[in-house]
Design an enzyme around this catalytic site. Structure first.
Site, PDB file in Angstrom:
ATOM      1  N   THR A   1      29.764 -35.912  11.137  1.00 27.83           N
ATOM      2  CA  THR A   1      28.854 -36.372  10.092  1.00 27.83           C
ATOM      3  C   THR A   1      29.644 -36.828   8.876  1.00 27.83           C
ATOM      4  OG1 THR A   1      26.956 -35.817   8.675  1.00 27.83           O
ATOM      5  CG2 THR A   1      28.498 -34.029   9.130  1.00 27.83           C
TER       6      THR A   1
ATOM      7  N   VAL B   1      18.514 -37.676  15.847  1.00 29.60           N
ATOM      8  CA  VAL B   1      17.110 -37.773  16.294  1.00 29.60           C
ATOM      9  C   VAL B   1      17.052 -38.113  17.789  1.00 29.60           C
ATOM     10  CG1 VAL B   1      16.327 -38.426  13.984  1.00 29.60           C
ATOM     11  CG2 VAL B   1      17.006 -40.222  15.577  1.00 29.60           C
ATOM     12  N   ASP B   2      18.238 -38.076  18.462  1.00 28.20           N
ATOM     13  CA  ASP B   2      18.318 -38.595  19.838  1.00 28.20           C
ATOM     14  C   ASP B   2      18.037 -37.571  20.939  1.00 28.20           C
ATOM     15  OD1 ASP B   2      21.957 -38.748  19.393  1.00 28.20           O
ATOM     16  OD2 ASP B   2      20.729 -37.057  20.075  1.00 28.20           O
TER      17      ASP B   2
ATOM     18  N   GLN C   1      21.401 -33.441  12.641  1.00 28.85           N
ATOM     19  CA  GLN C   1      20.738 -34.479  11.838  1.00 28.85           C
ATOM     20  C   GLN C   1      20.285 -35.597  12.766  1.00 28.85           C
ATOM     21  OE1 GLN C   1      23.166 -35.366   8.035  1.00 28.85           O
ATOM     22  NE2 GLN C   1      24.635 -34.467   9.465  1.00 28.85           N
TER      23      GLN C   1
ATOM     24  N   HIS D   1      16.003 -33.817  11.008  1.00 32.04           N
ATOM     25  CA  HIS D   1      15.420 -35.132  10.706  1.00 32.04           C
ATOM     26  C   HIS D   1      14.423 -35.581  11.762  1.00 32.04           C
ATOM     27  CE1 HIS D   1      19.319 -35.915   8.219  1.00 32.04           C
ATOM     28  NE2 HIS D   1      18.452 -35.152   7.589  1.00 32.04           N
TER      29      HIS D   1
ATOM     30  N   CYS E   1      -3.921 -36.868  13.665  1.00 31.50           N
ATOM     31  CA  CYS E   1      -4.201 -36.253  14.987  1.00 31.50           C
ATOM     32  C   CYS E   1      -3.030 -35.395  15.453  1.00 31.50           C
ATOM     33  CB  CYS E   1      -4.449 -37.341  16.032  1.00 31.50           C
ATOM     34  SG  CYS E   1      -5.925 -38.311  15.678  1.00 31.50           S
TER      35      CYS E   1
HETATM   36  C1  BV8 Z   1      14.871 -35.608   0.637  1.00 31.82           C
HETATM   37  C2  BV8 Z   1      16.189 -40.061  10.339  1.00 31.82           C
HETATM   38  C3  BV8 Z   1      13.465 -35.128  -1.228  1.00 31.82           C
HETATM   39  C4  BV8 Z   1      15.687 -41.451  10.352  1.00 31.82           C
HETATM   40  C5  BV8 Z   1      17.692 -39.842   8.432  1.00 31.82           C
HETATM   41  C6  BV8 Z   1      20.184 -34.897  -3.256  1.00 31.82           C
HETATM   42  C7  BV8 Z   1      19.293 -33.919  -2.832  1.00 31.82           C
HETATM   43  C8  BV8 Z   1      18.191 -34.256  -2.047  1.00 31.82           C
HETATM   44  C9  BV8 Z   1      17.994 -35.597  -1.663  1.00 31.82           C
HETATM   45  C10 BV8 Z   1      18.889 -36.557  -2.093  1.00 31.82           C
HETATM   46  C11 BV8 Z   1      19.963 -36.213  -2.882  1.00 31.82           C
HETATM   47  N1  BV8 Z   1      20.665 -37.359  -3.152  1.00 31.82           N
HETATM   48  C12 BV8 Z   1      20.069 -38.390  -2.537  1.00 31.82           C
HETATM   49  C13 BV8 Z   1      18.964 -37.948  -1.902  1.00 31.82           C
HETATM   50  C14 BV8 Z   1      18.038 -38.785  -1.139  1.00 31.82           C
HETATM   51  C15 BV8 Z   1      18.443 -38.923   0.312  1.00 31.82           C
HETATM   52  C16 BV8 Z   1      19.930 -38.994   0.507  1.00 31.82           C
HETATM   53  O1  BV8 Z   1      20.568 -38.001   0.865  1.00 31.82           O
HETATM   54  N2  BV8 Z   1      20.492 -40.177   0.328  1.00 31.82           N
HETATM   55  C17 BV8 Z   1      21.923 -40.332   0.534  1.00 31.82           C
HETATM   56  C18 BV8 Z   1      22.191 -41.506   1.488  1.00 31.82           C
HETATM   57  C19 BV8 Z   1      22.577 -40.524  -0.805  1.00 31.82           C
HETATM   58  N3  BV8 Z   1      17.916 -37.801   1.070  1.00 31.82           N
HETATM   59  C20 BV8 Z   1      16.661 -37.856   1.487  1.00 31.82           C
HETATM   60  O2  BV8 Z   1      15.884 -38.754   1.198  1.00 31.82           O
HETATM   61  C21 BV8 Z   1      16.173 -36.700   2.337  1.00 31.82           C
HETATM   62  N4  BV8 Z   1      14.920 -36.269   1.779  1.00 31.82           N
HETATM   63  O3  BV8 Z   1      15.767 -34.978   0.183  1.00 31.82           O
HETATM   64  O4  BV8 Z   1      13.648 -35.786   0.024  1.00 31.82           O
HETATM   65  C22 BV8 Z   1      12.179 -34.466  -1.078  1.00 31.82           C
HETATM   66  C23 BV8 Z   1      12.118 -33.081  -1.065  1.00 31.82           C
HETATM   67  C24 BV8 Z   1      10.913 -32.466  -0.954  1.00 31.82           C
HETATM   68  C25 BV8 Z   1       9.734 -33.236  -0.830  1.00 31.82           C
HETATM   69  C26 BV8 Z   1       9.810 -34.641  -0.814  1.00 31.82           C
HETATM   70  C27 BV8 Z   1      11.044 -35.261  -0.941  1.00 31.82           C
HETATM   71  C28 BV8 Z   1      15.856 -37.151   3.767  1.00 31.82           C
HETATM   72  C29 BV8 Z   1      17.119 -37.552   4.474  1.00 31.82           C
HETATM   73  C30 BV8 Z   1      16.807 -37.856   5.944  1.00 31.82           C
HETATM   74  C31 BV8 Z   1      16.849 -39.344   6.178  1.00 31.82           C
HETATM   75  N5  BV8 Z   1      16.690 -39.610   7.606  1.00 31.82           N
HETATM   76  N6  BV8 Z   1      17.512 -40.053   9.729  1.00 31.82           N
HETATM   77  C32 BV8 Z   1      16.428 -42.301  11.364  1.00 31.82           C
HETATM   78  O5  BV8 Z   1      17.318 -41.781  12.082  1.00 31.82           O
HETATM   79  O6  BV8 Z   1      16.098 -43.511  11.433  1.00 31.82           O
HETATM   80  S1  BV8 Z   1      19.277 -39.757   7.848  1.00 31.82           S
HETATM   81  C33 BV8 Z   1      20.395 -40.508   8.892  1.00 31.82           C
HETATM   82  O7  BV8 Z   1      21.668 -40.246   8.276  1.00 31.82           O
HETATM   83  C34 BV8 Z   1      20.518 -39.886  10.289  1.00 31.82           C
HETATM   84  O8  BV8 Z   1      19.666 -38.781  10.530  1.00 31.82           O
HETATM   85  C35 BV8 Z   1      21.941 -39.358  10.293  1.00 31.82           C
HETATM   86  O9  BV8 Z   1      22.085 -38.268  11.067  1.00 31.82           O
HETATM   87  C36 BV8 Z   1      22.098 -39.049   8.878  1.00 31.82           C
HETATM   88  C37 BV8 Z   1      23.451 -38.728   8.384  1.00 31.82           C
HETATM   89  O10 BV8 Z   1      24.341 -39.677   8.893  1.00 31.82           O
HETATM   90  P1  BV8 Z   1      25.469 -39.118   9.899  1.00 31.82           P
HETATM   91  O11 BV8 Z   1      24.824 -38.338  10.999  1.00 31.82           O
HETATM   92  O12 BV8 Z   1      26.511 -38.428   9.128  1.00 31.82           O
HETATM   93  O13 BV8 Z   1      25.982 -40.463  10.521  1.00 31.82           O
HETATM   94  P2  BV8 Z   1      27.009 -41.476   9.841  1.00 31.82           P
HETATM   95  O14 BV8 Z   1      26.966 -42.749  10.622  1.00 31.82           O
HETATM   96  O15 BV8 Z   1      26.799 -41.508   8.370  1.00 31.82           O
HETATM   97  O16 BV8 Z   1      28.424 -40.774  10.077  1.00 31.82           O
HETATM   98  C38 BV8 Z   1      28.920 -40.625  11.382  1.00 31.82           C
HETATM   99  C39 BV8 Z   1      30.207 -39.849  11.241  1.00 31.82           C
HETATM  100  O17 BV8 Z   1      30.716 -39.625  12.545  1.00 31.82           O
HETATM  101  C40 BV8 Z   1      31.279 -40.583  10.454  1.00 31.82           C
HETATM  102  O18 BV8 Z   1      31.836 -39.702   9.494  1.00 31.82           O
HETATM  103  C41 BV8 Z   1      32.322 -40.951  11.515  1.00 31.82           C
HETATM  104  O19 BV8 Z   1      33.642 -40.868  11.019  1.00 31.82           O
HETATM  105  C42 BV8 Z   1      32.101 -39.876  12.532  1.00 31.82           C
HETATM  106  N7  BV8 Z   1      32.481 -40.231  13.907  1.00 31.82           N
HETATM  107  C43 BV8 Z   1      32.507 -41.469  14.472  1.00 31.82           C
HETATM  108  N8  BV8 Z   1      32.922 -41.349  15.754  1.00 31.82           N
HETATM  109  C44 BV8 Z   1      33.129 -40.026  15.999  1.00 31.82           C
HETATM  110  C45 BV8 Z   1      32.850 -39.318  14.818  1.00 31.82           C
HETATM  111  N9  BV8 Z   1      32.966 -37.978  14.722  1.00 31.82           N
HETATM  112  C46 BV8 Z   1      33.381 -37.328  15.827  1.00 31.82           C
HETATM  113  N10 BV8 Z   1      33.664 -37.933  16.997  1.00 31.82           N
HETATM  114  C47 BV8 Z   1      33.549 -39.271  17.122  1.00 31.82           C
HETATM  115  N11 BV8 Z   1      33.848 -39.876  18.300  1.00 31.82           N
HETATM  116 ZN    ZN Z   2      -5.015 -40.322  15.582  1.00 31.35          ZN
END
Ligand code: BV8
Ligand code: ZN
Length: 246
Positions: A186, A101-102, A99, A117, A129
């Site tokens: 995640t 983007v890095d 998930q 993503h 383009c």
């Molecule tokens: C879509 C790119 C529909 C941008 C990102 C149900 C079904 C479908 C959609 C939805 C749904 N319910 C809600 C939705 C809408 C939404 C959604 O899911 N919202 C959530 C918040 C409720 N989903 C969407 O909008 C998706 N699109 O479904 O559209 C559609 C379909 C067809 C046609 C049109 C429309 C799009 C989602 C993508 C969003 N873009 N990123 C950017 O980066 O700026 S998401 C963003 O969150 C990042 O990509 C990230 O990867 C992602 C998830 O977060 P995590 O990676 O889990 O990171 P987080 O900080 O949350 O957690 C880190 C974890 O690591 C923690 O648990 C922590 O404990 C742990 N950790 C910490 N340290 C360590 C560790 N683990 C191991 N070792 C360590 N040392």
């Molecule tokens: Zn262009």
């Protein structure tokens, strides 16, 4: 950390799917989205990482992305990334789905990470383009397309945008056919990526979660390892290799 019978099973498996989130990059110094120093605390990413906010204020959205790009430009893959890349040598078939983007998985040697993503290193012309990788520091924000002058946007998937169809189909296919599914770093809150492990769990496959915190998946997986990715993956590699020698 890992019961022996799980290691015995895992060692023999052919097809392993790895699903990673921001937590795998935490030990490279990249703040996660929801963690203590989460980027999302400073700004509300649910608002910023959307087409609406980009349409309203492309410069502000780009300031956030370019700040993250500069932080990432200095980041190196960590042991966790490296061990996930090593798994591609150990198991016959590894599919890495991220998930993130890095592109730190690529830097660590993972051959074909599936980017659900998109990537922060990609820029896309809103005039159609196309999109391309540009790792330069972008100084005049928002950047314009060199071909047609339209706005460029980050080549990532925003909230409310569909995931790229091919990567998503590839990830779903790998999840349907895997022997084991590892979920690393995640919060399992963002869909549809968070739904990927549902199939393997329903089919009773070996599903292992590595995360220092509980997530909505922790109670449903075969084994939940409450540790950081580096430590947990080092221990897993040792166990897999050790039995190899026995
Ligand atoms: C879509 C790119 C529909 C941008 C990102 C149900 C079904 C479908 C959609 C939805 C749904 N319910 C809600 C939705 C809408 C939404 C959604 O899911 N919202 C959530 C918040 C409720 N989903 C969407 O909008 C998706 N699109 O479904 O559209 C559609 C379909 C067809 C046609 C049109 C429309 C799009 C989602 C993508 C969003 N873009 N990123 C950017 O980066 O700026 S998401 C963003 O969150 C990042 O990509 C990230 O990867 C992602 C998830 O977060 P995590 O990676 O889990 O990171 P987080 O900080 O949350 O957690 C880190 C974890 O690591 C923690 O648990 C922590 O404990 C742990 N950790 C910490 N340290 C360590 C560790 N683990 C191991 N070792 C360590 N040392
Ligand atoms: Zn262009």
């Amino acid at each position: 950390m890992y019961p022996d019978e799980i290691i015995q099973k895992l060692k023999k498996y052919e097809k392993v799917v790895l699903l990673t989130g921001a937590g795998i990059s935490a030990e490279s110094g990249i703040s996660t989205f929801r963690g203590a120093r989460g980027q999302w605390e400073k700004v509300d990413p649910m608002k910023l990482a959307t087409p609406e906010s980009f349409a309203k204020d492309p410069k502000f959205v780009w300031e956030w992305y370019e700040a993250r790009r500069r932080q990432l430009a200095l980041a190196e893959p960590n042991a966790g990334h490296e061990i996930l890349a090593w798994m591609e040598e150990f198991f016959p078939q590894v599919t890495l789905v991220t998930q993130n983007v890095d592109r730190l998985h690529q830097k660590a040697g993972s051959r074909h990470p599936i980017e659900l993503h998109g990537s922060i290193w990609m820029v896309r012309c809103v005039g159609g383009c196309g999109e391309w990788e540009d790792r330069h520091e972008l100084v005049n924000l928002p950047p314009k397309c060199p071909h047609c002058g339209a706005l460029l946007r980050p080549g990532v998937v925003w909230f409310g945008e569909g995931l790229p169809p091919e990567p998503w189909a590839e990830a779903e296919k790998a999840a349907r056919n895997c022997d084991a599914f590892l979920i690393i770093g995640t919060s399992a809150l963002v869909y549809p990526a968070a739904a990927l492990p549902e199939g393997p769990m329903r089919l009773g496959k070996l599903v292992i979660e590595i995360n220092p915190e509980e997530t909505p998946l922790s109670g449903q997986v075969t084994l939940s390892i409450h540790a950081g990715a580096g430590e947990a993956l080092k221990s897993l590699r040792e166990k897999l290799i050790k039995n190899e020698v026995d």
